[in-house]
Design a protein around this motif. Structure first.
Motif, PDB file in Angstrom:
ATOM      1  N   SER A 114     112.778 -64.241 -28.185  1.00 51.66           N
ATOM      2  CA  SER A 114     114.232 -62.920 -29.015  1.00 51.66           C
ATOM      3  C   SER A 114     115.404 -63.774 -29.989  1.00 51.66           C
ATOM      4  O   SER A 114     115.818 -63.094 -30.757  1.00 51.66           O
ATOM      5  N   VAL A 164     114.314 -73.989 -36.184  1.00 55.41           N
ATOM      6  CA  VAL A 164     115.227 -72.552 -36.122  1.00 55.41           C
ATOM      7  C   VAL A 164     116.351 -73.097 -35.625  1.00 55.41           C
ATOM      8  O   VAL A 164     117.250 -73.488 -35.294  1.00 55.41           O
ATOM      9  N   ILE A 219     120.094 -66.751 -33.149  1.00 51.16           N
ATOM     10  CA  ILE A 219     119.990 -65.336 -33.745  1.00 51.16           C
ATOM     11  C   ILE A 219     121.885 -65.399 -33.840  1.00 51.16           C
ATOM     12  O   ILE A 219     123.329 -65.115 -34.766  1.00 51.16           O
ATOM     13  N   GLU A 257     115.232 -67.663 -34.759  1.00 51.90           N
ATOM     14  CA  GLU A 257     114.534 -67.585 -35.582  1.00 51.90           C
ATOM     15  C   GLU A 257     114.268 -68.820 -36.754  1.00 51.90           C
ATOM     16  O   GLU A 257     114.831 -69.365 -36.534  1.00 51.90           O
ATOM     17  N   GLN A 283     113.526 -71.116 -39.678  1.00 51.82           N
ATOM     18  CA  GLN A 283     113.593 -71.628 -40.901  1.00 51.82           C
ATOM     19  C   GLN A 283     112.327 -72.367 -41.869  1.00 51.82           C
ATOM     20  O   GLN A 283     112.559 -71.797 -42.857  1.00 51.82           O
TER      21      GLN A 283
END
Length: 305
Positions: A55, A11, A14, A58, A60
């Motif tokens: 939250s 990940v 963000i 993100e 990958q």
């Protein structure tokens, strides 16, 4: 509620897309009001670890090599097994699964075991045919009778009584004084095909509070054999899920109130080759005991009597 990310997922942040991490473990935060996941992650370049909210991350890609490595080597390890096997019924004042049914004086010698009697009670209450059969039949009587071709309710209740007598007889060691004469005399028999057909119905229809099928230990297994299977699975168990950080009472002493989690409850899976079962184990690292352990319905486990 399932985690968004799993062990081995790569990940990035963000807020900082150039920072890449691999997910080490999911942590379920449950305070009784709301539930949410946080994730312990490791920087791929530096091995530094951090904890982020869902939250903030993100997805990958998933790396199976990282997944294998982390599940084998990261997380709270399971301590060496403590204690010997015991027959749960032998520690009861009355055969049942409520806290008052256990004889506290008898239980004291086992309270530091890997499975204290109160936890064994919890396991059996949710995952034994003996404990679940009445509830399932009461909730599904018409469907079960139709499936088995039974037209008389007396017949189904006689099957239940016979199954219970035989289960008690198999678990009589040390508990003879609280079994009836009929249970001791009539229980010394094999389960009939009709009784095993009813057991299969219980396996197929029993659901937990979340509406999911409840897994049971085979009805032919004694309490000692169930403990034997759990111990065997425990000793080869590997991490299968994240930690859950929720406050709960010590099952041995619920009167003391809730315990604030520090290490949490870890999820593991292991194999009992002796009994042909894959068993999921939830180990409470704060209270240092197996909170629960149950067989998974795979490789036809649920249909093995």
């Amino acid at each position: 509620m399932e985690p968004k990310f799993k062990v081995g997922d790569v990940v990035n942040l963000i807020d900082n897309p150039s920072m890449y991490y691999v997910v080490i473990e999911s942590i379920l935060i449950d305070n009784g009001i709301f539930r949410r996941y946080r994730y312990e992650v490791s920087n791929i370049r530096t091995d530094d670890t951090f904890v982020y909210d869902e939250s903030g991350l993100e997805f990958q890609y998933h790396d199976t090599s990282w997944e294998y490595y982390l599940n084998e080597s990261v997380g709270y390890g399971l301590p060496k097994w403590r204690g010997n096997f015991y027959n749960y019924f032998a520690l009861c004042k009355e055969i049942g699964y409520e806290h008052a049914d256990l004889d506290k004086e008898f239980c004291e010698d086992y309270n530091n075991d890997t499975i204290p009697p109160a936890c064994m009670q919890h396991i059996l209450k949710d995952h034994s045919i003996f404990a679940r059969i009445d509830t399932v039949i009461n909730n599904n009587k018409k469907d079960i009778m139709k499936s088995l071709g039974i037209t008389n309710t007396t017949e189904i209740y006689e099957l239940v009584r016979s199954i219970k007598r035989k289960f008690k007889y198999r678990n009589r060691t040390g508990a003879e004084d609280i079994l009836t004469a009929a249970e001791l005399i009539q229980g010394n028999k094999d389960y009939t095909p009709e009784e095993l057909a009813l057991v299969d119905e219980i396996d197929a229809l029993d659901k937990n509070s979340e509406g999911q099928i409840q897994d049971h230990y085979p009805v032919k297994m004694t309490h000692v054999q169930i403990m034997e299977a759990i111990k065997e699975a425990y000793e080869n168990a590997r991490t299968s899920g994240g930690r859950c950080m929720s406050s709960e009472p010590d099952k041995r002493h619920p009167e003391k109130g809730y315990i604030t989690p520090i290490k949490g409850v870890g999820e593991y899976e292991g194999e009992s080759t002796t009994h042909g079962l894959t068993i999921r184990i939830l180990y409470n690292h704060d209270l240092n005991y197996i909170d629960t352990a149950y067989p998974l319905s795979m490789n036809n486990n649920a249909k093995k009597h």
